[in-house]
Scaffold this motif. Structure first.
Motif, PDB file in Angstrom:
ATOM      1  N   SER A   1       3.553  15.555  15.465  1.00 19.42           N
ATOM      2  CA  SER A   1       4.080  14.955  14.492  1.00 19.42           C
ATOM      3  C   SER A   1       5.192  15.790  13.852  1.00 19.42           C
ATOM      4  CB  SER A   1       3.343  14.824  13.224  1.00 19.42           C
ATOM      5  OG  SER A   1       2.049  14.071  13.486  1.00 19.42           O
ATOM      6  N   LEU A   2       5.161  17.036  14.139  1.00 18.19           N
ATOM      7  CA  LEU A   2       6.248  17.954  13.725  1.00 18.19           C
ATOM      8  C   LEU A   2       7.745  17.695  14.696  1.00 18.19           C
ATOM      9  CD1 LEU A   2       6.965  20.211  11.885  1.00 18.19           C
ATOM     10  CD2 LEU A   2       6.239  21.964  13.734  1.00 18.19           C
ATOM     11  N   VAL A   3       7.330  17.438  15.916  1.00 17.39           N
ATOM     12  CA  VAL A   3       8.201  16.961  16.821  1.00 17.39           C
ATOM     13  C   VAL A   3       9.054  16.031  16.478  1.00 17.39           C
ATOM     14  CG1 VAL A   3       8.720  16.423  19.216  1.00 17.39           C
ATOM     15  CG2 VAL A   3       6.896  18.125  18.865  1.00 17.39           C
ATOM     16  N   PHE A   4       8.478  14.751  16.072  1.00 16.10           N
ATOM     17  CA  PHE A   4       9.195  13.693  15.716  1.00 16.10           C
ATOM     18  C   PHE A   4       9.858  13.817  14.147  1.00 16.10           C
ATOM     19  CE2 PHE A   4       5.909  11.758  18.294  1.00 16.10           C
ATOM     20  CZ  PHE A   4       6.680  11.101  18.888  1.00 16.10           C
ATOM     21  N   ILE A   5       9.389  14.798  13.378  1.00 16.42           N
ATOM     22  CA  ILE A   5       9.906  15.059  11.931  1.00 16.42           C
ATOM     23  C   ILE A   5      11.271  15.924  12.436  1.00 16.42           C
ATOM     24  CG2 ILE A   5       9.453  16.453   9.853  1.00 16.42           C
ATOM     25  CD1 ILE A   5       7.888  13.781  10.052  1.00 16.42           C
ATOM     26  N   PHE A   6      11.116  16.795  13.186  1.00 16.11           N
ATOM     27  CA  PHE A   6      12.274  17.599  13.475  1.00 16.11           C
ATOM     28  C   PHE A   6      13.348  16.976  14.262  1.00 16.11           C
ATOM     29  CE2 PHE A   6      10.362  22.249  13.260  1.00 16.11           C
ATOM     30  CZ  PHE A   6      10.461  22.121  11.896  1.00 16.11           C
ATOM     31  N   PHE A   7      13.069  15.932  15.220  1.00 14.24           N
ATOM     32  CA  PHE A   7      13.966  15.315  16.122  1.00 14.24           C
ATOM     33  C   PHE A   7      14.333  13.937  16.051  1.00 14.24           C
ATOM     34  CE2 PHE A   7      12.759  19.188  18.373  1.00 14.24           C
ATOM     35  CZ  PHE A   7      13.547  19.683  18.792  1.00 14.24           C
ATOM     36  N   PHE A   8      13.319  13.037  15.927  1.00 12.13           N
ATOM     37  CA  PHE A   8      13.564  11.724  15.615  1.00 12.13           C
ATOM     38  C   PHE A   8      14.016  11.432  14.312  1.00 12.13           C
ATOM     39  CE2 PHE A   8      11.820   7.584  13.612  1.00 12.13           C
ATOM     40  CZ  PHE A   8      12.368   6.824  14.591  1.00 12.13           C
ATOM     41  N   LEU A   9      13.487  11.797  13.020  1.00  8.94           N
ATOM     42  CA  LEU A   9      13.887  11.497  11.789  1.00  8.94           C
ATOM     43  C   LEU A   9      15.224  11.788  11.471  1.00  8.94           C
ATOM     44  CD1 LEU A   9      13.279  10.403   9.100  1.00  8.94           C
ATOM     45  CD2 LEU A   9      12.083  12.480   8.230  1.00  8.94           C
ATOM     46  N   PRO A  10      15.774  13.256  11.870  1.00 10.83           N
ATOM     47  CA  PRO A  10      17.399  13.814  11.727  1.00 10.83           C
ATOM     48  C   PRO A  10      18.152  12.864  12.610  1.00 10.83           C
ATOM     49  CG  PRO A  10      15.697  15.655  11.864  1.00 10.83           C
ATOM     50  CD  PRO A  10      14.678  14.151  12.037  1.00 10.83           C
ATOM     51  N   ALA A  11      17.776  12.549  13.731  1.00 18.70           N
ATOM     52  CA  ALA A  11      18.479  11.639  14.514  1.00 18.70           C
ATOM     53  C   ALA A  11      18.588  10.432  13.985  1.00 18.70           C
ATOM     54  CB  ALA A  11      18.172  11.561  15.985  1.00 18.70           C
ATOM     55  N   ALA A  12      17.607   9.616  13.533  1.00 21.50           N
ATOM     56  CA  ALA A  12      17.649   8.364  12.979  1.00 21.50           C
ATOM     57  C   ALA A  12      18.687   8.282  11.828  1.00 21.50           C
ATOM     58  CB  ALA A  12      16.177   7.773  12.701  1.00 21.50           C
ATOM     59  N   LEU A  13      18.292   9.313  10.947  1.00 21.01           N
ATOM     60  CA  LEU A  13      19.259   9.685   9.789  1.00 21.01           C
ATOM     61  C   LEU A  13      20.777   9.578  10.212  1.00 21.01           C
ATOM     62  CD1 LEU A  13      17.142  11.937   7.345  1.00 21.01           C
ATOM     63  CD2 LEU A  13      17.820   9.512   7.194  1.00 21.01           C
ATOM     64  N   GLU A  14      20.981  10.216  11.518  1.00 25.60           N
ATOM     65  CA  GLU A  14      22.415  10.356  11.942  1.00 25.60           C
ATOM     66  C   GLU A  14      22.961   8.988  12.358  1.00 25.60           C
ATOM     67  OE1 GLU A  14      24.801  12.531  11.931  1.00 25.60           O
ATOM     68  OE2 GLU A  14      23.997  14.701  11.878  1.00 25.60           O
ATOM     69  N   CYS A  15      22.111   8.321  12.829  1.00 26.99           N
ATOM     70  CA  CYS A  15      22.384   6.847  13.257  1.00 26.99           C
ATOM     71  C   CYS A  15      22.683   5.889  12.214  1.00 26.99           C
ATOM     72  CB  CYS A  15      21.452   6.368  14.352  1.00 26.99           C
ATOM     73  SG  CYS A  15      21.071   7.191  15.807  1.00 26.99           S
ATOM     74  N   TRP A  16      21.632   5.947  11.211  1.00 25.85           N
ATOM     75  CA  TRP A  16      21.717   5.135  10.156  1.00 25.85           C
ATOM     76  C   TRP A  16      21.972   5.962   8.873  1.00 25.85           C
ATOM     77  CZ3 TRP A  16      17.725   4.055  13.598  1.00 25.85           C
ATOM     78  CH2 TRP A  16      18.012   3.301  14.651  1.00 25.85           C
ATOM     79  N   PRO A  17      22.833   6.602   8.504  1.00 21.67           N
ATOM     80  CA  PRO A  17      22.810   7.408   7.364  1.00 21.67           C
ATOM     81  C   PRO A  17      22.551   6.731   6.228  1.00 21.67           C
ATOM     82  CG  PRO A  17      25.067   7.262   8.190  1.00 21.67           C
ATOM     83  CD  PRO A  17      24.021   6.617   9.438  1.00 21.67           C
ATOM     84  N   ALA A  18      22.009   7.316   5.321  1.00 22.76           N
ATOM     85  CA  ALA A  18      21.622   6.370   3.873  1.00 22.76           C
ATOM     86  C   ALA A  18      21.119   7.418   2.745  1.00 22.76           C
ATOM     87  CB  ALA A  18      20.757   5.079   4.009  1.00 22.76           C
TER      88      ALA A  18
END
Length: 777
Positions: free
Chosen positions: A339-356
């Motif tokens: 889970s930490l891998v997804f928290i550190f990489f997927f979630l920030p990357a998704a926020l970069e793609c769809w900033p909100a």
């Protein structure tokens, strides 16, 4: 963790990261579904093969070729019911299973009618009354009419118990016209299937409701559909991969491991909300551009330490000798690390793609943060908690000190149980089946007594059978023992008296007994090896009762001891007796659970305290920080002990798990607290600043986790229900401890341990005038 160059590189590869994560969801879901289809809930697999009770039980099964029997009956199943014979003929033929595979699931069948015929015909020729007396409690009910079928499970049936049970229902429907709901089935085979079925029953529905609760609560707090969707996708990735890893490792699911994805998903939601709090803070201070990477740079240390401490709490369960508990601890820890891998990489990357950022005016939005820092904060519950904890810290600490001895006393009174009755609700099919069977036929939980005679023994066959019968009648006289069976059940009684006629009858009967040994061996009540002869006495105890199995085993050994001692004295030889079976195995698991409860808690406490000491750079600070983590556990389990609530497998695992989880909010609180201290603020002002920064996310994660876990208290499987309700209670109390007790400790003299390690606040007192460094808050 991220420098400026890494930050730009992170932004550059954001779409690749998101695409890779979403594509990985497809095989993860496939493997997760396959994992949920496999299950193994065999009681002999709960403890390691080296355990003495498991060794004895395995030895017993090998000696008597196993004794896994399915008990089947129904309303109107009397000795004269022709459907008994029809069922007996059908189940020994090849039958389709769950997946329509044709197998012989049962090696032999005994019905009340077949046993009655065996006892009343040659060579025994007992009267019907005597035969029914011997059969009562295991093939005939107290009324002398209600009967059942005993189905010996074959090797194929043991490998696929679901299919074996399904085959019985198929045969009953096709040959006897009986619907599945009319059947009353019991026995260890059915127990395994029922545990598997009930543990997964409504699991998908409850998971959906839990996810819906998380969505609604997250929307109420964050009020941004985009951010809520990102949180839920992150949680879904974590849950799917945690189950996929179980499948890829070749491990089967069990009654405890089904709770693992629930825990991983809820913790993923909690970690995501904390990550979003850092993200929104960066949006407020420096704008949307590059905010995800900057937030990660600020949050990775507390997030990593939170993951590490939670994993340590779970890995402490590896101390347990109970296999399902070890598997839960191991795979939960692995799932949280993933889970930490997804928290550190997927979630920030998704926020970069769809900033909100959250909508203007909503909690967490920039405008709301500014309003909170001015007026709203002064009227908020966070301020009430903060001011109350700071002003009344002495009273808060005094209440905790006074309550601790009573709570510790309560934890010493904890009782553990893995009885079948503590795994199912009173309204479940399993409970109804067992209550009906034990009321109309007889008890089903076995205690096996095996008497060993050396082949060189000078004792006669009459002496051996006399001792076996004495053991059977002695055990049968013990309260709570409902039925006893031995080789003597299937042999004529030896004549008593010393007359010539009795002596002649005795010689005739002994010749018949010698000739009957192969039949007794086939009945699995006599076994012979190269150096010994083993006679079995099987006792049955009711499944649903408040009997202490430890006391029952003590009574058995106390009753058996004098008889064996007298036999040894008479023959001058050592007669060995082994007590084994389901009850000794259950008792040793219960005893092991109580030991594991304490040892895993101790291991989790020491390891987490060590990590906190390293993180805070002070052993004393680390130990003080553990106080708010330990208090929720003491409160919940202390009250359970005082109230006499039984701790089952689901409850046992919450203690170390909650200890690791409760550190999560603390580490984020300390991040903001020490940041203010390092900028020259005193402890009181630093506490208020930390409240302002993470008080709301702490409460939000606690509420979401509590509601998400609370849903599972409605599970029909009691361990899952207890796990959900206890985890909710512990998380709620941990939040209160972080919001009330932790600030009270930090503002008390004990808080000086934290101040001594700060960069600019070393050895400063609260009243010392300071000029704080301006910061944007």
């Amino acid at each position: 963790m991220l420098g400026l160059s890494q930050e730009s590189r992170f932004r550059r590869f954001r779409w690749w990261i998101v695409a890779a994560a979403l594509i990985s969801l497809v095989p993860a879901v496939h493997w997760a579904l396959l994992s949920l289809r496999t299950s193994a809930n065999k009681d002999t697999d709960w403890l390691p093969p080296t355990n003495s009770e498991i060794r004895q039980l395995t030895w017993f099964h090998g000696l008597f070729e196993g004794d896994e029997v399915l008990v089947v009956s129904w309303e109107g199943c009397t000795l004269d019911d022709p459907r008994l014979d029809a069922l007996a003929e059908a189940v020994v033929e090849p039958l389709p299973g769950i997946e329509d595979r044709t197998q012989v699931w049962f090696s032999w069948v005994r019905t009340g009618r077949s046993v009655l015929n065996e006892l009343t015909t040659e060579p025994l020729s007992l009267t019907r009354r005597e035969a029914l007396r011997r059969m009562e409690g295991w093939t005939v009910g107290p009324d002398g009419r209600q009967s059942c079928a005993l189905l010996k499970v074959s090797a194929a049936g043991k490998n696929d118990r679901h299919s074996a049970v399904a085959a019985v229902k198929y045969a009953a429907r096709e040959r006897c016209g009986l619907l599945p709901e009319e059947l009353r089935i019991g026995g260890s085979t059915f127990d395994s299937v029922a545990i598997d079925t009930e543990s997964k029953a409504s699991l998908r529905i409850l998971l959906a409701i839990s996810m819906a609760a998380a969505i609604v609560t997250s929307m109420a707090f964050i009020r941004s559909p985009r951010l809520v969707c990102l949180i839920l996708v992150t949680a879904a990735l974590c849950e799917a991969w945690s189950l996929a890893i179980v499948r890829l490792s070749g491990t089967n699911m069990d009654l405890v491991l089904v709770m693992m994805p629930i825990l991983v998903g809820i913790l993923a939601v909690s970690a995501s909300i904390h990550q979003l709090n850092y993200y929104l803070n960066e949006c407020e201070q420096r704008g949307l551009d590059g905010a995800p990477a900057r937030a990660l740079r600020n949050s990775w240390k507390p997030a990593a330490f939170s993951c590490f401490t939670t994993s340590l709490g779970l890995l402490s369960l590896l101390i347990s000798d109970v296999a399902p508990v070890r598997k839960f601890g191991l795979f939960s820890a692995i799932g949280i690390a993933v889970s930490l891998v997804f928290i550190f990489f997927f979630l920030p990357a998704a926020l970069e793609c769809w900033p909100a950022a959250a909508r203007s005016g909503s909690p967490g939005s920039p405008s709301a943060e500014r309003a909170l820092s001015r007026r709203a904060y002064r009227r908020s519950w966070a301020r009430l908690f903060a001011r109350g904890s700071v002003r009344h810290y002495g009273r808060i600490l005094a209440i905790c000190v006074l309550a601790t001895p009573l709570l510790i006393y309560g934890t010493e009174r904890i009782r553990t149980s893995v009885k079948l009755q503590d795994m199912f609700s009173p309204h479940s099919t399993v409970t109804k089946n067992y209550l009906w069977l034990e009321s109309n036929v007889g008890p089903l939980v076995p205690v096996e007594i095996v008497v060993r005679f050396d082949v060189r023994s000078t004792s006669t066959l009459a002496d051996r059978m006399k001792l076996v019968e004495q053991l059977r009648t002695t055990v049968d006289a013990i309260d709570k023992v409902g039925a006893t069976i031995s080789a003597c059940t299937f042999t004529p009684p030896l004549p008593v008296g010393g007359g010539a006629r009795q002596a002649a009858e005795r010689r005739i009967i002994l010749r018949k007994l010698e000739a009957a040994k192969p039949r007794l061996t086939a009945l699995h009540y006599l076994a012979t090896t190269a150096d010994a002869e083993f006679w079995r006495v099987s006792a049955r105890v009711e499944t649903f009762n408040d009997l202490d199995y430890g006391e029952l085993l003590d009574q058995l050994r106390s009753a058996i001891g004098p008889l064996i001692a007298a036999a040894d004295k008479k023959t001058g030889e050592d007669v060995e007796v082994v007590v084994t079976g389901g009850i000794p195995a259950i008792y040793v698991v219960q005893r092991q659970l109580l030991y594991d409860l304490r040892s895993s808690f101790g291991a989790a406490f020491l390891s987490i305290a060590l990590v906190l000491s390293v993180a805070l750079r002070s052993v004393r600070a680390g130990l003080v920080t553990m106080i708010p983590n330990v208090m929720p556990v003491l409160v919940v389990f202390g009250i359970m002990g005082l109230a006499g609530v039984v701790v089952d497998l689901g409850s046992m695992m919450t203690i170390s798990t909650a200890l690791g989880i409760s550190v999560d909010n603390e580490l984020h609180f300390f991040h903001w607290f020490r940041r203010s201290l390092n900028q020259g603020r005193g402890r009181r002002r630093a506490l208020l600043s930390a409240y302002r920064r993470c008080g709301r996310p702490m409460a939000q994660t606690a509420v979401i986790c509590c509601l998400g876990m609370l849903v599972f208290m409605f599970s029909p499987f009691t361990p899952v229900s207890h796990f959900g309700s206890l985890m909710s209670s512990l998380i709620a109390l941990a939040m209160l401890g972080d919001q009330i007790l932790l600030p009270a400790l930090l503002v008390s003299p004990l808080g000086s341990f934290f101040q001594q390690r700060t960069k600019t606040g070393d050895n400063r007192r609260e009243g010392t005038p300071q000029t704080p460094t301006p910061i944007k808050e």
